[in-house]
Design an enzyme around this catalytic site. Structure first.
Site, PDB file in Angstrom:
ATOM      1  N   CYS A  35       0.816  -1.226   0.000  1.00 13.66           N
ATOM      2  CA  CYS A  35       0.000   0.000   0.000  1.00 13.66           C
ATOM      3  C   CYS A  35       0.847   1.273   0.000  1.00 13.66           C
ATOM      4  O   CYS A  35       0.628   2.186  -0.796  1.00 13.66           O
ATOM      5  CB  CYS A  35      -0.985  -0.006   1.161  1.00 13.66           C
ATOM      6  N   HIS A  80      -2.686   1.003   6.715  1.00  7.87           N
ATOM      7  CA  HIS A  80      -3.028   0.977   5.289  1.00  7.87           C
ATOM      8  C   HIS A  80      -3.189   2.406   4.779  1.00  7.87           C
ATOM      9  O   HIS A  80      -3.524   3.321   5.537  1.00  7.87           O
ATOM     10  CB  HIS A  80      -4.326   0.197   5.078  1.00  7.87           C
ATOM     11  N   HIS A 137      -5.972   1.885  -4.273  1.00 15.10           N
ATOM     12  CA  HIS A 137      -5.011   1.398  -3.280  1.00 15.10           C
ATOM     13  C   HIS A 137      -4.498   0.025  -3.666  1.00 15.10           C
ATOM     14  O   HIS A 137      -5.110  -0.705  -4.454  1.00 15.10           O
ATOM     15  CB  HIS A 137      -5.660   1.350  -1.890  1.00 15.10           C
TER      16      HIS A 137
END
Length: 375
Positions: free
Chosen positions: A249, A307, A319
């Site tokens: 990420c 994240h 993402h």
């Protein structure tokens, strides 16, 4: 905890802000009446502080070293020599992949151990990389490398060849962000390029740009960020990955910003410390293209970020999902691409673009070699 252990911890708390970017590894070694303090640190302030405090421990021998040791002859500078170098948490091929470095990008060499180098990358991240992936240099050699004309690979995937023509033997694969020394640009459709280890090869000009021209052309804005981010859709998720070959990420967000002229720290939690808060209550209408959206959990008075994604505007974001690939999702429950998992983990959105007088200087700097001092 004895007095020496307390002192070691006090120095650490005072001078070490992030263990991913700074080494502070001290060990107390007791042998009968002899006490040795050994270890390494990258913090000059911590090194000087522990040295001063040990004057109060006359029975302790100080063997703490400051790394790297800067001088004109030490080969503490390095340049990645493979298209993507894998940086691991410990010196073992089966160890966790913690980050990656691209061909032609610099490192500081902190330690050399059994075929592995402990290095610090341009974003200050510290880890271990196989020795064969890095070409070590002294100060003069590294300065020469940085000052030579270069090209940057702009095609996501391509190859270099021994001679002109795709039927010629392959020298290596290349990926976007690789930086190579330019030996000659006199040919019609090809550049002659040189690797850090001196290998020469041919690469199609259409896969490259002059490095300085590329830097001058960069425009860090929301539209450009989203345009590049969308090219990653379907790229596989790879823990520790930060290139077209696979991303996690924060490696995804870092690369997208880098290739548009911005510098972000490596990890999501580090990126969260930068920028300016836009929202933390779920007002998704405040989000603009290029903002970063952070996810995690709240623990009493602490926030744990695990994240990050890039806003496409309002509730939509892109993402590198741990579920397998780079994809687009929404935080709006009425949308078909709504992600309940990420909605429950939403923490905040932060902005890094068009910000002045805030702590985001590192996110808008494109000088790849600024951390490496020659003189």
């Amino acid at each position: 905890m004895n007095k020496l252990e307390v002192t070691i911890e006090e120095v650490k708390k005072l001078h070490i802000n992030d263990s991913k970017n700074e080494l502070y590894e001290l060990v107390i070694d007791e042998d009968q009446d002899i006490i040795n303090l050994t270890g390494v640190t990258t913090s000059k302030n911590a090194f000087l502080d522990i040295k001063e405090r040990l004057k109060n421990f006359i029975e302790v021998n100080n063997f703490v070293n400051l790394v790297p040791e800067f001088n004109s002859t030490n080969r503490i500078y390095g340049v990645c020599n493979v298209s993507v170098g894998n940086i691991r948490a410990i010196p073992d091929h089966s160890a966790e992949l913690s980050s990656q470095i691209l061909l032609g990008h610099p490192v500081l060499i902190l330690m050399n151990e059994d075929g592995w180098l402990r290095v610090q990358t341009g974003d200050n991240y510290i880890g271990w990389i196989n020795k064969e992936s890095i070409i070590s240099m002294d100060r003069a050699e590294f300065k020469e490398w940085t000052l030579n004309p270069k090209v940057i690979i702009t095609n996501p995937f391509c190859f270099s060849y021994k001679e002109i023509g795709v039927d010629s033997p392959v020298i290596s694969n290349l990926t976007a962000g690789n930086i190579l020394k330019l030996s000659s640009s006199s040919l019609d459709k090809h550049h002659e390029i040189e690797y850090p280890d001196g290998r020469k090869a041919m690469v199609l000009k259409e896969n490259t740009r002059d490095f300085e021209e590329w830097k001058s052309s960069l425009d860090l804005n929301g539209t450009n960020i989203i345009q590049l981010a969308n090219q990653f859709i379907g790229i596989p998720y790879l823990w520790g990955g930060s290139t077209y070959k696979g991303v996690d990420c924060s490696g995804f967000t870092q690369f997208i910003y880098f290739f548009n002229g911005g510098r972000l720290p490596r990890d999501a939690s580090q990126q969260f410390r930068k920028g300016v808060f836009i929202d933390s209550i779920g007002n998704f209408s405040a989000m603009e293209k290029g903002d970063l959206i952070f996810f995690g959990r709240r623990e009493k008075d602490k926030i744990k970020i695990n994240h990050v994604g890039i806003s496409l505007g309002q509730s939509k974001f892109i993402h590198a999902s741990g579920e397998g690939m780079v994809k687009v999702n929404s935080l709006d429950s009425t949308k078909p691409d709504f992600s309940l998992k990420e909605y429950k983990k939403y923490i905040a959105a932060k902005r890094y673009l068009n910000i002045r007088n805030h702590n985001v200087n590192d996110s808008v700097d494109i000088n790849f070699f600024k951390n490496f001092i020659y003189e």
